[in-house]
Design an enzyme around this catalytic site. Structure first.
Site, PDB file in Angstrom:
ATOM      1  N   LYS A 152       1.022  -0.917  -0.333  1.00  0.00           N
ATOM      2  CA  LYS A 152       0.041  -0.112  -0.026  1.00  0.00           C
ATOM      3  C   LYS A 152       0.760   0.837   0.231  1.00  0.00           C
ATOM      4  O   LYS A 152       2.254   0.972  -0.021  1.00  0.00           O
ATOM      5  CB  LYS A 152      -1.026   0.011   1.710  1.00  0.00           C
ATOM      6  CG  LYS A 152      -0.378   0.023   2.188  1.00  0.00           C
ATOM      7  CD  LYS A 152      -1.222  -0.924   4.215  1.00  0.00           C
ATOM      8  CE  LYS A 152      -0.314  -0.427   4.912  1.00  0.00           C
ATOM      9  NZ  LYS A 152      -0.939  -0.478   6.485  1.00  0.00           N
ATOM     10  N   ARG A 180     -10.406  -0.320  14.432  1.00  0.00           N
ATOM     11  CA  ARG A 180      -9.968   0.451  13.626  1.00  0.00           C
ATOM     12  C   ARG A 180     -11.194   0.154  12.545  1.00  0.00           C
ATOM     13  O   ARG A 180     -12.741   0.360  12.213  1.00  0.00           O
ATOM     14  CB  ARG A 180      -9.119   0.218  12.737  1.00  0.00           C
ATOM     15  CG  ARG A 180      -8.605   1.646  11.678  1.00  0.00           C
ATOM     16  CD  ARG A 180      -7.358   1.295  11.936  1.00  0.00           C
ATOM     17  NE  ARG A 180      -6.756   0.517  10.937  1.00  0.00           N
ATOM     18  CZ  ARG A 180      -5.102  -0.029  10.354  1.00  0.00           C
ATOM     19  NH1 ARG A 180      -4.219   1.042  10.748  1.00  0.00           N
ATOM     20  NH2 ARG A 180      -5.085  -1.158  10.203  1.00  0.00           N
ATOM     21  N   TYR A 212      16.192  29.040   9.099  1.00  0.00           N
ATOM     22  CA  TYR A 212      15.138  30.471  10.476  1.00  0.00           C
ATOM     23  C   TYR A 212      14.799  29.690  11.777  1.00  0.00           C
ATOM     24  O   TYR A 212      15.459  29.009  12.227  1.00  0.00           O
ATOM     25  CB  TYR A 212      13.703  29.093   9.908  1.00  0.00           C
ATOM     26  CG  TYR A 212      13.569  29.759   8.168  1.00  0.00           C
ATOM     27  CD1 TYR A 212      12.659  30.909   7.960  1.00  0.00           C
ATOM     28  CD2 TYR A 212      13.512  28.533   7.026  1.00  0.00           C
ATOM     29  CE1 TYR A 212      12.853  30.857   6.276  1.00  0.00           C
ATOM     30  CE2 TYR A 212      13.491  28.980   5.869  1.00  0.00           C
ATOM     31  CZ  TYR A 212      13.131  30.261   5.435  1.00  0.00           C
ATOM     32  OH  TYR A 212      12.721  31.097   4.292  1.00  0.00           O
ATOM     33  N   MET A 271      12.010  23.884   3.284  1.00  0.00           N
ATOM     34  CA  MET A 271      10.979  23.656   2.269  1.00  0.00           C
ATOM     35  C   MET A 271      12.528  22.745   1.749  1.00  0.00           C
ATOM     36  O   MET A 271      11.968  21.583   0.668  1.00  0.00           O
ATOM     37  CB  MET A 271      10.470  24.233   1.892  1.00  0.00           C
ATOM     38  CG  MET A 271       9.818  23.901   0.454  1.00  0.00           C
ATOM     39  SD  MET A 271       8.925  25.110  -0.177  1.00  0.00           S
ATOM     40  CE  MET A 271       7.581  25.591   1.135  1.00  0.00           C
TER      41      MET A 271
HETATM   42  C1  LIG Z   1      -0.609  -2.572   6.748  1.00  0.00           C
HETATM   43  C2  LIG Z   1      -1.311  -3.506   6.869  1.00  0.00           C
HETATM   44  C3  LIG Z   1       0.272  -3.933   7.594  1.00  0.00           C
HETATM   45  C4  LIG Z   1       1.479  -4.068   7.394  1.00  0.00           C
HETATM   46  O1  LIG Z   1       1.875  -3.330   8.794  1.00  0.00           O
HETATM   47  P1  LIG Z   1       3.503  -3.366   8.900  1.00  0.00           P
HETATM   48  O2  LIG Z   1       3.690  -3.244  10.450  1.00  0.00           O
HETATM   49  O3  LIG Z   1       4.535  -2.185   7.950  1.00  0.00           O
HETATM   50  O4  LIG Z   1       4.578  -4.809   8.747  1.00  0.00           O
HETATM   51  C5  LIG Z   1      -0.603  -5.516   7.475  1.00  0.00           C
HETATM   52  N1  LIG Z   1      -2.128  -5.460   8.192  1.00  0.00           N
HETATM   53  C6  LIG Z   1      -2.759  -4.402   7.540  1.00  0.00           C
HETATM   54  C7  LIG Z   1      -3.915  -4.399   7.005  1.00  0.00           C
HETATM   55  C8  LIG Z   1      -2.152  -2.911   7.399  1.00  0.00           C
HETATM   56  O5  LIG Z   1      -3.538  -2.806   6.825  1.00  0.00           O
END
Ligand SMILES: *Cc1c(COP(=O)(O)O)cnc(C)c1O
Length: 358
Positions: A34, A129, A251, A299
């Site tokens: 992802k 969640r 800055y 930046m």
């Molecule tokens: C992102 C995610 C993972 C992977 O998690 P990591 O900590 O990057 O290994 C596994 N399962 C779900 C549902 C996720 O959203």
């Protein structure tokens, strides 16, 4: 062109996948790609991990790219369907779907599919969640079992504290209490859980961050885990300032020199995804030597102490993270996690990616 670049070492990605497979033993590996493969580039990453049993992402659009890259194994949409029409795309692309809310159950009931779909029923075991409460699972399974659009069921959950002291015991016990009554395949482990808790490996593991050579733990480094960093964020010094004791850098006069210093100005800033909150003292590798940042990140630029790197000059190479500096170290000094920093690099879309060993 600016000298800033992210080099993606695809053979390190392949190496990390092999390591995960070794740790996971008989569990199948669902590589989590992802967020544009955690900022590393989706399609290129698919090619480096094509021996994974599956790939997990969020959207149909990503799945199209993954199939386009020639990946034939399982693809899982981690948040399932977002619209009713998506189910027909999922059917065409032969995707697996997480089912985590009532609306998605309705989509599954209302569709008429020629080729039924594998679903991963998500149980909320405490993260609060996504997922159904434990007491609804028996009823939902009954329902899915007789749904002609469903070809198979996997039971899954996600841990809130696999990387922390609390661990996974409570959530895993909750999961097992439900799933022990069934013979479905199951999937619970992210990187932290699969690394630390053998009892969580089950049928599928779902590693993300480990594959990219960073650590999910605060107290176990990526090096200790034996994973190799995949991304190197590299730039150059574009100016040098010699400052006197008492003079400031950047800055807000945020850093005041305690002695006479030589400061390198580096072409990389928060507009590129480097964290603005990186404190003075954040490690950075300049011209073959470890040193630290000073002052507030701009930046387009950041500042490094080259007082003790006499031969550093305009054009000298600077590694913000990669083979010498762990992204996790930079994250620790910025009040965040490696995950965010890696994602931010491709999110900024200002950093060209160069792929090695692809
Ligand atoms: C992102 C995610 C993972 C992977 O998690 P990591 O900590 O990057 O290994 C596994 N399962 C779900 C549902 C996720 O959203």
């Amino acid at each position: 062109m600016r000298p800033l670049k992210a080099y993606i070492n695809l053979s390190a990605l392949t190496f990390n996948l092999q390591l995960v497979k070794k740790i996971a033993k008989n569990s199948k590996v669902m590589a989590v790609l992802k967020a544009n493969a955690y900022g590393h580039g989706l399609v290129q990453s698919v090619k480096a991990i094509k021996s994974a049993d599956g790939i997990a992402i969020l959207t149909i659009e990503e799945a199209i790219k993954i199939r386009g890259a020639g990946f034939k194994n399982t693809i899982l949409l981690l948040e399932g369907l977002f619209t009713a029409e998506d189910i027909y795309e999922a059917e065409k692309l032969e995707l697996n779907l997480v089912v985590h809310n009532e609306q998605q159950i309705e989509y599954l009931n209302d569709a008429t599919l020629k080729n039924p779909i594998n679903v991963h029923l998500k149980i909320n075991t405490g993260m609060n969640r996504l997922g159904f409460p434990p007491d609804q699972i028996d009823y939902l399974i009954e329902n899915l079992n007789v749904n002609p659009n469903v070809s198979g069921i996997t039971l899954m959950t996600h841990f809130a504290t696999a990387d922390e002291k609390e661990g996974i015991a409570k959530q895993l016990a909750c999961f097992n209490r439900i799933t022990n009554n069934y013979n479905f395949s199951s999937s619970v482990a992210n990187s932290a859980a699969l690394y630390k808790f053998p009892e969580a490996r089950l049928d599928w593991v779902r590693p993300g961050i480990m594959l990219y050579g960073a650590s999910p733990f605060e107290d176990i480094s990526a090096k200790k885990m034996d994973v190799k960093p995949v991304m190197s964020l590299i730039s150059k010094i574009i100016a040098i300032q010699n400052i006197k004791k008492g003079q400031a850098v950047g800055y807000g006069n945020n850093y005041i020199a305690k002695k006479d210093m030589r400061i390198g100005i580096v072409a990389c800033g928060y507009g590129d995804g480097y964290p603005r909150h990186a404190k003075t003292g954040t490690p950075v590798f300049v011209h073959h030597k470890n040193t630290t940042t000073v002052g507030r990140v701009s930046m387009d630029m950041l500042y490094v102490d080259i007082s003790n790197i006499a031969d550093a000059k305009i054009g000298s190479k600077v590694e913000m993270w990669g083979n010498h500096i762990s992204v996790d170290e930079v994250a620790k000094n910025s009040g965040t996690v490696g995950y965010e920093l890696l994602c931010n690099i491709s999110a900024s879309s200002r950093v060209p990616m160069e792929y090695l060993d692809g």
